[in-house]
Scaffold this motif. Sequence first.
Motif, PDB file in Angstrom:
ATOM      1  N   LEU A   1      -1.636  -6.975 -13.313  1.00 29.79           N
ATOM      2  CA  LEU A   1      -0.600  -8.008 -13.403  1.00 29.79           C
ATOM      3  C   LEU A   1       0.795  -7.384 -13.328  1.00 29.79           C
ATOM      4  CD1 LEU A   1      -2.094 -10.308 -16.193  1.00 29.79           C
ATOM      5  CD2 LEU A   1      -2.161 -10.638 -13.718  1.00 29.79           C
ATOM      6  N   ILE A   2       0.985  -6.251 -13.999  1.00 31.74           N
ATOM      7  CA  ILE A   2       2.292  -5.586 -13.968  1.00 31.74           C
ATOM      8  C   ILE A   2       2.626  -5.121 -12.553  1.00 31.74           C
ATOM      9  CG2 ILE A   2       3.579  -3.562 -14.750  1.00 31.74           C
ATOM     10  CD1 ILE A   2       2.125  -3.787 -17.417  1.00 31.74           C
ATOM     11  N   ILE A   3       1.647  -4.507 -11.883  1.00 31.50           N
ATOM     12  CA  ILE A   3       1.888  -4.035 -10.510  1.00 31.50           C
ATOM     13  C   ILE A   3       2.151  -5.206  -9.579  1.00 31.50           C
ATOM     14  CG2 ILE A   3       0.828  -2.923  -8.524  1.00 31.50           C
ATOM     15  CD1 ILE A   3       1.643  -0.932 -10.629  1.00 31.50           C
ATOM     16  N   GLY A   4       1.339  -6.255  -9.690  1.00 30.97           N
ATOM     17  CA  GLY A   4       1.499  -7.407  -8.811  1.00 30.97           C
ATOM     18  C   GLY A   4       2.860  -8.056  -8.956  1.00 30.97           C
ATOM     19  N   VAL A   5       3.260  -8.313 -10.196  1.00 35.02           N
ATOM     20  CA  VAL A   5       4.560  -8.952 -10.441  1.00 35.02           C
ATOM     21  C   VAL A   5       5.693  -8.000 -10.076  1.00 35.02           C
ATOM     22  CG1 VAL A   5       6.098  -9.812 -12.249  1.00 35.02           C
ATOM     23  CG2 VAL A   5       3.700 -10.500 -12.228  1.00 35.02           C
ATOM     24  N   GLY A   6       5.547  -6.726 -10.448  1.00 33.73           N
ATOM     25  CA  GLY A   6       6.614  -5.762 -10.198  1.00 33.73           C
ATOM     26  C   GLY A   6       6.914  -5.585  -8.725  1.00 33.73           C
ATOM     27  N   GLU A   7       5.876  -5.480  -7.904  1.00 29.91           N
ATOM     28  CA  GLU A   7       6.133  -5.243  -6.487  1.00 29.91           C
ATOM     29  C   GLU A   7       6.717  -6.478  -5.795  1.00 29.91           C
ATOM     30  OE1 GLU A   7       2.448  -4.006  -4.808  1.00 29.91           O
ATOM     31  OE2 GLU A   7       1.677  -6.023  -4.518  1.00 29.91           O
ATOM     32  N   LYS A   8       6.316  -7.679  -6.231  1.00 29.88           N
ATOM     33  CA  LYS A   8       6.874  -8.891  -5.629  1.00 29.88           C
ATOM     34  C   LYS A   8       8.347  -9.067  -6.004  1.00 29.88           C
ATOM     35  CE  LYS A   8       3.041 -10.408  -3.729  1.00 29.88           C
ATOM     36  NZ  LYS A   8       2.873 -10.435  -2.249  1.00 29.88           N
ATOM     37  N   LEU A   9       8.640  -8.910  -7.305  1.00 31.22           N
ATOM     38  CA  LEU A   9      10.025  -9.075  -7.750  1.00 31.22           C
ATOM     39  C   LEU A   9      10.932  -7.987  -7.187  1.00 31.22           C
ATOM     40  CD1 LEU A   9       9.526 -10.069 -11.508  1.00 31.22           C
ATOM     41  CD2 LEU A   9      10.121 -11.558  -9.592  1.00 31.22           C
ATOM     42  N   SER A  10      10.419  -6.753  -7.125  1.00 38.44           N
ATOM     43  CA  SER A  10      11.248  -5.665  -6.599  1.00 38.44           C
ATOM     44  C   SER A  10      11.539  -5.853  -5.115  1.00 38.44           C
ATOM     45  CB  SER A  10      10.560  -4.318  -6.844  1.00 38.44           C
ATOM     46  OG  SER A  10       9.325  -4.246  -6.159  1.00 38.44           O
ATOM     47  N   GLU A  11      10.558  -6.363  -4.378  1.00 42.26           N
ATOM     48  CA  GLU A  11      10.775  -6.586  -2.944  1.00 42.26           C
ATOM     49  C   GLU A  11      11.850  -7.642  -2.727  1.00 42.26           C
ATOM     50  OE1 GLU A  11      10.439  -6.185   1.124  1.00 42.26           O
ATOM     51  OE2 GLU A  11       9.470  -4.948  -0.409  1.00 42.26           O
ATOM     52  N   ILE A  12      11.838  -8.681  -3.548  1.00 42.10           N
ATOM     53  CA  ILE A  12      12.800  -9.773  -3.380  1.00 42.10           C
ATOM     54  C   ILE A  12      14.189  -9.382  -3.865  1.00 42.10           C
ATOM     55  CG2 ILE A  12      13.388 -12.119  -4.076  1.00 42.10           C
ATOM     56  CD1 ILE A  12      11.122 -11.960  -2.048  1.00 42.10           C
ATOM     57  N   TYR A  13      14.250  -8.778  -5.066  1.00 39.80           N
ATOM     58  CA  TYR A  13      15.544  -8.581  -5.700  1.00 39.80           C
ATOM     59  C   TYR A  13      16.124  -7.179  -5.508  1.00 39.80           C
ATOM     60  CZ  TYR A  13      14.599 -13.046  -7.913  1.00 39.80           C
ATOM     61  OH  TYR A  13      14.342 -14.382  -8.124  1.00 39.80           O
ATOM     62  N   LEU A  14      15.287  -6.214  -5.116  1.00 37.46           N
ATOM     63  CA  LEU A  14      15.792  -4.862  -4.902  1.00 37.46           C
ATOM     64  C   LEU A  14      15.656  -4.418  -3.447  1.00 37.46           C
ATOM     65  CD1 LEU A  14      14.325  -3.027  -8.049  1.00 37.46           C
ATOM     66  CD2 LEU A  14      16.609  -4.014  -7.760  1.00 37.46           C
TER      67      LEU A  14
ATOM     68  N   GLY B   1      14.342  -2.620   2.308  1.00 35.57           N
ATOM     69  CA  GLY B   1      13.046  -3.261   2.494  1.00 35.57           C
ATOM     70  C   GLY B   1      11.895  -2.275   2.357  1.00 35.57           C
ATOM     71  N   GLY B   2      10.684  -2.810   2.328  1.00 40.95           N
ATOM     72  CA  GLY B   2       9.497  -1.970   2.228  1.00 40.95           C
ATOM     73  C   GLY B   2       9.209  -1.461   0.841  1.00 40.95           C
ATOM     74  N   ILE B   3      10.001  -1.901  -0.153  1.00 45.23           N
ATOM     75  CA  ILE B   3       9.802  -1.393  -1.513  1.00 45.23           C
ATOM     76  C   ILE B   3       8.439  -1.813  -2.063  1.00 45.23           C
ATOM     77  CG2 ILE B   3      10.887  -3.395  -2.629  1.00 45.23           C
ATOM     78  CD1 ILE B   3      12.051  -1.479  -4.683  1.00 45.23           C
ATOM     79  N   GLU B   4       7.904  -2.932  -1.574  1.00 45.26           N
ATOM     80  CA  GLU B   4       6.600  -3.406  -2.043  1.00 45.26           C
ATOM     81  C   GLU B   4       5.494  -2.406  -1.744  1.00 45.26           C
ATOM     82  OE1 GLU B   4       3.845  -7.467  -1.629  1.00 45.26           O
ATOM     83  OE2 GLU B   4       5.731  -7.262  -0.536  1.00 45.26           O
TER      84      GLU B   4
END
Length: 309
Positions: free
Chosen positions: A259-272, A278-281
Amino acid sequence: MGFFLETLFGGLMAGMLYSLIALGFVLIYKASGVFNFAQGAMVLFAALAMARFAEWIPKWLGFDNLVVANLLAFVVAMALMVVLAWLIERLCLSRLVNQEGITLLMATLGISYFLDGLGQTLFGNDIYSINVGMPKDPAMILEGTFEGGLLISKEDLVAALISAALVLALALFFQKTATGRALRAVADDHQAAQSIGIPLNRIWVIVWSVAGFAALVAGIIWGSKLGVQFSLSLVALKALPVVILGGLTSVPGAILGGLIIGVGEKLSEIYLGSFFGGGIEIWFAYVLALGFLLVRPQGLFGEKIIDRV
């Protein structure tokens, strides 16, 4: 706020799928004390078996019912994974009892390459589809709470619910059944487990079969979403940061880590993503796992091992 919640829900649903794959790593590690590098190949092999048998069985039996074809294909694919588990134990693991962990690790690497080659030999190397009737259209929810509502993927939601149910069932299996306790005993000490009458060969067949079942369900879900292709085995690599984050020996850790990885990669891709081009996911999970290795190597729920000399 609505867009943030859409991203959050998408991350949670993706995280449950990562947890399902990570659970296969945890199962094998808890039963044998070795990290199973073959789990990604097992996901791919199981997905290929499901896709091809769903295509072949109606031709063999002369009918055109999608539900029956998928059900029979699932049964046959699961039987194939059980046979595979038995062969792995009989031809490989039984000969490596009480060997060094690196020996078992290299054995799983060999199994991984073998399954990749066997999958191509038996099922071909094209891109195949799996159609198990999962809804593809998005849905709008909470329209009365947020202006315009929240847009979520029905397919991701169904996949997350299936993954959550399976993860919960396997967690209960490990904690509440005699077989689950025997699996933990085998992981702690092979010789001690054998000395009290726990059949090591049967336990390993069971755990590899359960891991094969988890791989089959994960393969069906990912195959339905992305198509069954040989890059599917790379999806399983996303589970590596999950088990590092949650702990190699912890089923709850696999859930929370996913859950942490899933949420973290989605939020980081959008906001960071705009700051990093790009490609941070793609690399976010691995950087997060590296940070955990530096600070807490055993993960959030992993057992801290202290060797006294």
